[in-house]
Design an enzyme around this catalytic site. Structure first.
Site, PDB file in Angstrom:
ATOM      1  N   ASP A   1      -1.262  -3.081  -2.284  1.00 42.61           N
ATOM      2  CA  ASP A   1      -1.414  -3.537  -0.902  1.00 42.61           C
ATOM      3  C   ASP A   1      -2.458  -4.646  -0.947  1.00 42.61           C
ATOM      4  OD1 ASP A   1      -2.237  -3.930   1.727  1.00 42.61           O
ATOM      5  OD2 ASP A   1      -2.401  -1.792   2.207  1.00 42.61           O
TER       6      ASP A   1
ATOM      7  N   HIS B   1      -1.637  -2.036   9.195  1.00 40.54           N
ATOM      8  CA  HIS B   1      -1.125  -1.478   7.932  1.00 40.54           C
ATOM      9  C   HIS B   1       0.386  -1.287   7.971  1.00 40.54           C
ATOM     10  CE1 HIS B   1      -4.998  -0.634   6.042  1.00 40.54           C
ATOM     11  NE2 HIS B   1      -5.435  -0.127   7.193  1.00 40.54           N
TER      12      HIS B   1
ATOM     13  N   TYR C   1      -4.304  -8.088   7.565  1.00 46.40           N
ATOM     14  CA  TYR C   1      -5.263  -6.994   7.593  1.00 46.40           C
ATOM     15  C   TYR C   1      -5.502  -6.400   6.195  1.00 46.40           C
ATOM     16  CZ  TYR C   1      -8.224  -3.371   9.098  1.00 46.40           C
ATOM     17  OH  TYR C   1      -9.333  -2.587   9.235  1.00 46.40           O
TER      18      TYR C   1
ATOM     19  N   GLY D   1      -7.243  -6.656 -19.338  1.00 46.54           N
ATOM     20  CA  GLY D   1      -6.171  -6.321 -20.271  1.00 46.54           C
ATOM     21  C   GLY D   1      -5.099  -5.413 -19.723  1.00 46.54           C
ATOM     22  N   ASN D   2      -5.390  -4.690 -18.634  1.00 47.95           N
ATOM     23  CA  ASN D   2      -4.444  -3.707 -18.108  1.00 47.95           C
ATOM     24  C   ASN D   2      -4.808  -3.415 -16.656  1.00 47.95           C
ATOM     25  OD1 ASN D   2      -3.275  -0.992 -17.631  1.00 47.95           O
ATOM     26  ND2 ASN D   2      -2.723  -1.166 -19.796  1.00 47.95           N
TER      27      ASN D   2
ATOM     28  N   TYR E   1     -12.948   5.957   0.354  1.00 46.52           N
ATOM     29  CA  TYR E   1     -11.657   5.716   0.999  1.00 46.52           C
ATOM     30  C   TYR E   1     -11.299   4.241   1.013  1.00 46.52           C
ATOM     31  CZ  TYR E   1      -8.007   5.279   4.429  1.00 46.52           C
ATOM     32  OH  TYR E   1      -6.833   4.951   5.048  1.00 46.52           O
TER      33      TYR E   1
ATOM     34  N   LYS F   1      -4.276   4.524   1.190  1.00 44.57           N
ATOM     35  CA  LYS F   1      -3.547   5.535   0.431  1.00 44.57           C
ATOM     36  C   LYS F   1      -2.888   4.938  -0.808  1.00 44.57           C
ATOM     37  CE  LYS F   1      -3.865   9.780   1.032  1.00 44.57           C
ATOM     38  NZ  LYS F   1      -5.172  10.396   0.741  1.00 44.57           N
ATOM     39  N   ASP F   2      -2.501   5.811  -1.747  1.00 45.88           N
ATOM     40  CA  ASP F   2      -1.969   5.363  -3.039  1.00 45.88           C
ATOM     41  C   ASP F   2      -0.614   4.658  -2.908  1.00 45.88           C
ATOM     42  OD1 ASP F   2      -4.127   6.963  -3.732  1.00 45.88           O
ATOM     43  OD2 ASP F   2      -2.834   8.690  -4.149  1.00 45.88           O
TER      44      ASP F   2
ATOM     45  N   GLN G   1      22.776   9.270 -14.226  1.00 48.78           N
ATOM     46  CA  GLN G   1      24.119   9.440 -14.825  1.00 48.78           C
ATOM     47  C   GLN G   1      24.020   9.738 -16.328  1.00 48.78           C
ATOM     48  OE1 GLN G   1      25.564   8.841 -11.016  1.00 48.78           O
ATOM     49  NE2 GLN G   1      26.813   9.454 -12.748  1.00 48.78           N
TER      50      GLN G   1
ATOM     51  N   ASP H   1       0.650   4.959  12.549  1.00 44.14           N
ATOM     52  CA  ASP H   1       0.758   4.357  11.204  1.00 44.14           C
ATOM     53  C   ASP H   1       1.729   5.123  10.302  1.00 44.14           C
ATOM     54  OD1 ASP H   1      -1.052   2.465  12.042  1.00 44.14           O
ATOM     55  OD2 ASP H   1      -2.662   3.060  10.675  1.00 44.14           O
TER      56      ASP H   1
ATOM     57  N   TYR I   1     -12.612  12.402   0.527  1.00 44.44           N
ATOM     58  CA  TYR I   1     -12.217  11.083   0.051  1.00 44.44           C
ATOM     59  C   TYR I   1     -11.844  10.156   1.199  1.00 44.44           C
ATOM     60  CZ  TYR I   1     -12.061  13.685  -4.274  1.00 44.44           C
ATOM     61  OH  TYR I   1     -12.395  14.468  -5.345  1.00 44.44           O
TER      62      TYR I   1
END
Ligand code: 13P
Ligand code: 13P
Ligand code: MG
Ligand code: MG
Ligand code: MG
Length: 365
Positions: free
Chosen positions: A11, A18, A90, A103-104, A227, A230-231, A240, A285, A346
């Site tokens: 995000d 949001h 926002y 690097g990651n 906070y 959210k993830d 298949q 939201d 959190y």
């Protein structure tokens, strides 16, 4: 030859609030990935959004955790953050928790789900992407897809699935991982993955070791220590053949299970399966959304997408979501609509509580 499918998301600014993605960010991301494809870094790409999350779907031949691919994704998110700042969207750069790429992108804020495999004669893939929820949202559907015979008929009647699967579970608070074999260890598996805030299904493998599914397990609050939204996780599933059929893979979403992440990341709500056009959560939201894009891979090229939840057979799930949402909303600031206290740690609630710290008096007896 092996192909790698990388889904990396972040995000980097919401439109409005949001709720959704501004078209300029999709264009900016597409421009960068188009260059990368011309230069041979990528075989193919598709840019999309679920709610306010920018989703980069990329194929290449560099394997998982590749520095160049991760750097590319990071640069795209940084460039899109600049566009978001210009438009004053926002939370511009919301999920970019670090400033120096090392690097990651793992541990830096973006969500990552990658798998490397030899492309089959036909390689149907579905990609789930969610908004207003946390990484634990995939535990229940992944359990049903690969271990529940009432969901996946193939576990019973298809010789290619009958042996069962292996689940790789990550303990994101204890920094450890474990493998469970199903159906033999179903009950052991459920001891852990029923606790969706801590134990996350990272991947599923066939018994002969082929990758079947992979999810993003990044938990923003654990990375940031505070906070930051959210993830909003993603999950890739191969379908298949020796894997469940597309219809078996999407069937769990006909039951809108209750996930955390609604409003300020602090409420439980039902996960609503929607077509792309409806992946714009607005009511309080939310409620939390999940989209599903299907692709056929053809020598690494992403043939698609097919907007899987754009199907009236999910209407009842959406209707039930609204009924559950109404009922939960009436609880207002009370649990179990609001998350329990240990999860509220959190969020921004501890700051409010700190103000009242001195007012507490000991009980008389
Ligand atoms: P088709 O005959 O439409 O290919 O269906 C195959 C099938 O069994 C799907 O579950
Ligand atoms: P996002 O993680 O989608 O930005 O959600 C933030 C939020 O909690 C909105 O209420
Ligand atoms: Mg946001
Ligand atoms: Mg989001
Ligand atoms: Mg988020």
């Amino acid at each position: 030859d092996k192909i790698t499918l990388s889904v990396i998301k972040a995000d980097v600014g919401g439109y409005v609030g949001h709720c959704a993605m501004h078209g300029e960010l999709i264009l900016e991301a597409s421009r960068h990935l188009d260059d990368a494809r011309s230069q041979g870094v990528l075989v193919d790409y598709h840019v999309t959004a679920c709610g306010d999350d920018l989703e980069l779907i990329m194929t290449h031949s560099h394997g998982v955790d590749n520095r160049d691919v991760h750097h590319l994704a990071w640069e795209v998110f940084e460039a899109c953050t600049e566009v978001a700042k210009k438009l004053k969207l926002y939370g511009a750069g919301q999920d970019l928790l670090s400033h120096a790429f090392s690097g990651n992108v793992r541990g830096m804020g973006p969500g990552v789900a990658e798998m490397e495999f030899v492309e089959r004669e036909s390689e149907p893939i579905v990609i789930f992407m969610a908004d207003k929820t946390s990484a634990g949202a995939w535990n229940l559907p992944l359990y049903k897809i690969f271990a529940d015979p009432f969901n996946t008929a193939g576990l019973v009647i298809a010789p290619t699935l009958h042996a069962g699967f292996r689940y790789e579970v990550h303990d994101v608070k204890g920094h450890q991982k474990i493998l469970f074999s199903t159906p033999e260890e179903l009950y052991d598996l459920l001891v852990f993955i029923g606790a969706t805030g801590r134990y996350l299904v990272k991947a599923v493998y066939t018994k002969d070791g082929e990758i079947a599914a992979v999810s993003s397990t990044e938990r923003l609050a654990l990375i940031a220590g505070k906070y930051v939204g959210k993830d909003d996780p993603v999950c890739v599933v191969r379908c298949q053949g020796k894997f469940p059929a597309v219809g078996e893979v999407v069937e769990p979403f006909s039951m809108p299970h209750i996930v955390e992440g609604w409003m300020r990341g602090s409420h439980y709500g039902p996960l609503m399966p929607v077509p792309l056009s409806q992946a714009r959560p607005t009511r309080f939201d939310g409620p939390p959304r999940v989209i599903c894009l299907g692709f056929q891979l053809a020598n690494g090229h992403l043939v698609g997408p097919c907007d899987i939840f754009d199907d009236p057979s999910f209407n009842e799930a959406r209707r039930l979501c609204n009924v559950i949402a109404d009922h939960l909303r009436r609880h207002g600031p009370f649990e179990p609509h609001r998350l329990p206290m240990d999860e509220m740690e959190y969020t921004t609630l501890p700051q409010v509580m700190a103000k009242l710290q001195d007012r507490w008096q000991p009980l008389e007896n």
